[in-house]
Design a protein around this motif. Structure first.
Motif, short mmCIF file in Angstrom:
data_model
loop_
_atom_site.label_atom_id
_atom_site.label_comp_id
_atom_site.label_asym_id
_atom_site.label_seq_id
_atom_site.Cartn_x
_atom_site.Cartn_y
_atom_site.Cartn_z
N GLY A 33 26.59 -1.19 -14.14
CA GLY A 33 27.92 -1.81 -14.10
C GLY A 33 27.81 -3.30 -13.86
O GLY A 33 28.42 -4.11 -14.57
N MET A 36 25.92 -4.99 -17.03
CA MET A 36 26.64 -5.06 -18.31
C MET A 36 27.84 -6.02 -18.26
O MET A 36 28.31 -6.44 -19.31
CB MET A 36 27.07 -3.67 -18.77
CG MET A 36 28.21 -3.08 -18.01
SD MET A 36 28.37 -1.34 -18.37
CE MET A 36 30.01 -1.06 -17.69
N HIS A 51 26.84 3.80 -19.50
CA HIS A 51 27.60 3.75 -18.25
C HIS A 51 28.74 4.78 -18.30
O HIS A 51 28.94 5.55 -17.36
CB HIS A 51 28.14 2.33 -18.05
CG HIS A 51 28.90 2.14 -16.77
ND1 HIS A 51 28.29 1.79 -15.58
CD2 HIS A 51 30.22 2.25 -16.48
CE1 HIS A 51 29.19 1.70 -14.63
NE2 HIS A 51 30.38 1.97 -15.14
N MET A 110 40.83 3.09 -17.33
CA MET A 110 40.69 1.68 -17.74
C MET A 110 40.32 1.57 -19.22
O MET A 110 40.95 0.81 -19.96
CB MET A 110 39.60 1.04 -16.87
CG MET A 110 39.15 -0.33 -17.29
SD MET A 110 38.01 -1.01 -16.07
CE MET A 110 36.59 0.02 -16.22
N HIS A 148 38.43 -0.83 -10.15
CA HIS A 148 37.07 -0.33 -10.43
C HIS A 148 36.04 -1.25 -9.76
O HIS A 148 35.05 -0.76 -9.21
CB HIS A 148 36.87 -0.29 -11.95
CG HIS A 148 35.77 0.63 -12.42
ND1 HIS A 148 35.82 1.99 -12.30
CD2 HIS A 148 34.59 0.36 -13.03
CE1 HIS A 148 34.72 2.52 -12.81
NE2 HIS A 148 33.95 1.54 -13.27
C1 HEM Z 1 30.82 6.96 -10.17
C2 HEM Z 1 31.11 6.43 -11.33
C3 HEM Z 1 31.13 4.95 -11.63
C4 HEM Z 1 30.65 3.88 -10.91
C5 HEM Z 1 29.96 3.88 -9.54
C6 HEM Z 1 30.94 2.69 -11.68
C7 HEM Z 1 30.60 1.39 -11.29
C8 HEM Z 1 30.90 0.24 -12.01
C9 HEM Z 1 30.61 -1.11 -11.58
C10 HEM Z 1 29.95 -1.50 -10.25
C11 HEM Z 1 31.05 -1.95 -12.55
C12 HEM Z 1 31.00 -3.49 -12.55
C13 HEM Z 1 32.34 -3.99 -12.05
C14 HEM Z 1 32.45 -5.48 -12.06
O1 HEM Z 1 31.74 -6.12 -11.29
O2 HEM Z 1 33.25 -5.99 -12.84
C15 HEM Z 1 31.61 -1.15 -13.62
C16 HEM Z 1 32.16 -1.65 -14.78
C17 HEM Z 1 32.71 -0.86 -15.78
N1 HEM Z 1 32.83 0.51 -15.78
FE1 HEM Z 1 32.22 1.75 -14.33
N2 HEM Z 1 31.58 3.05 -12.84
C18 HEM Z 1 31.72 4.41 -12.87
C19 HEM Z 1 32.30 5.19 -13.85
C20 HEM Z 1 32.84 4.70 -15.04
C21 HEM Z 1 33.44 5.51 -16.08
C22 HEM Z 1 33.55 7.03 -16.07
C23 HEM Z 1 33.86 4.64 -17.06
C24 HEM Z 1 34.55 4.93 -18.36
C25 HEM Z 1 34.67 6.11 -18.94
C26 HEM Z 1 33.51 3.30 -16.63
C27 HEM Z 1 33.76 2.16 -17.36
C28 HEM Z 1 33.43 0.88 -16.97
C29 HEM Z 1 33.71 -0.30 -17.78
C30 HEM Z 1 34.35 -0.34 -19.16
C31 HEM Z 1 33.26 -1.40 -17.03
C32 HEM Z 1 33.33 -2.88 -17.40
C33 HEM Z 1 34.58 -3.48 -16.82
C34 HEM Z 1 34.69 -4.96 -17.14
O3 HEM Z 1 34.53 -5.31 -18.29
O4 HEM Z 1 34.91 -5.72 -16.19
N3 HEM Z 1 32.90 3.37 -15.39
N4 HEM Z 1 31.50 0.19 -13.25
#
Ligand code: HEM
Ligand code: HEM
Length: 186
Positions: A33, A36, A51, A110, A148
């Motif tokens: 996360g 990316m 992810h 999201m 998130h």
């Molecule tokens: C336990 C499950 C999850 C954890 C711990 C997690 C954790 C994270 C973290 C730490 C980030 C970076 C946030 C930032 O600094 O901007 C992130 C970004 C993101 N996550 Fe997750 N995530 C999880 C599940 C998911 C799921 C299920 C999806 C979609 C189906 C998802 C979609 C995204 C997307 C699209 C971003 C990029 C957001 C942006 O562009 O700022 N995540 N996630």
């Protein structure tokens, strides 16, 4: 949770397997996360599908784990566990369950709200639908992104706390608490 008059015993094999599988995936998800969303990383968009795939897998496994947990009481805590330690561990564990289920749900909502209709294909194989009832709305997407991001930071804080507690039990109290989660002899 009750206190044991003898030495500690373990969680069930199912609970231990799920604990470590989910822990590993969550640590990977946090790392992916952060990577990316960093523009300096080359090919970072390839990480999104991985992810999302592991995030949805964590959602499924966490529901399985929660149902298992509701049907199986944790083993009694070691003798001498203080009241505040019981309260702190309960709070941490509840916080984990909320985030293990809440984070993937927020992530799914999201991407469903995103103006960019990029399909989610789990492990490049299974098409995953958008969350029912979520409109494509930039304001909503931004709000969910913020949640998130905050959720990710809370998760990191809880893991550090949980890890520090585990290390305190192992190296200072030396009460064999780690063996409850399958590390070392019971
Ligand atoms: C336990 C499950 C999850 C954890 C711990 C997690 C954790 C994270 C973290 C730490 C980030 C970076 C946030 C930032 O600094 O901007 C992130 C970004 C993101 N996550 Fe997750 N995530 C999880 C599940 C998911 C799921 C299920 C999806 C979609 C189906 C998802 C979609 C995204 C997307 C699209 C971003 C990029 C957001 C942006 O562009 O700022 N995540 N996630
Ligand atoms: C993302 C990482 C992690 C998550 C989400 C997590 C989550 C949890 C949860 C929810 C419980 C409560 C068990 C239950 O009632 O179902 C638990 C217990 C436990 N975890 Fe973790 N954990 C993580 C990482 C770790 C690590 C790195 C260690 C040790 C080095 C560890 C050691 C333990 C131990 C020993 C217990 C049993 C504690 C007790 O019974 O009071 N966990 N963990």
């Amino acid at each position: 949770m009750t206190r044991a008059s003898t030495q500690t015993v373990r969680y069930t094999r199912v609970a231990i397997t799920l604990h470590w599988l989910i822990a590993l995936m969550i640590i990977g998800l946090l790392a992916f996360g952060v990577l990316m969303t960093n523009e300096a990383i080359p090919n970072r968009f390839a990480l999104y599908q991985w992810h999302k795939s592991f995030g949805i897998t964590v959602l499924f496994l966490s529901f399985v784990r929660l149902f298992w947990r509701l049907g199986h009481k944790p083993p009694p805590l070691p003798d001498g566990t203080k009241g505040w330690e019981i309260a702190a561990s309960k709070l941490t564990h509840i916080g984990f369950y909320v985030l293990m289920i809440g984070m993937p749900l927020i992530g799914w909502a999201m991407v469903s709200a995103s103006k960019l209709p990029i399909p989610t294909v789990l492990f490049y194989t299974i098409p995953w639908p958008n969350m029912p009832g979520i409109p494509r709305d930039e304001g909503l997407e931004d709000l969910l992104k913020l949640f998130h991001e905050i959720g990710g930071k809370l998760m990191i804080a809880l893991i550090l706390l949980h890890f520090a507690a585990a290390m305190k039990h192992h190296f200072i109290a030396k009460d064999g608490l780690l063996s409850r989660m399958g590390i070392g002899r019971s």
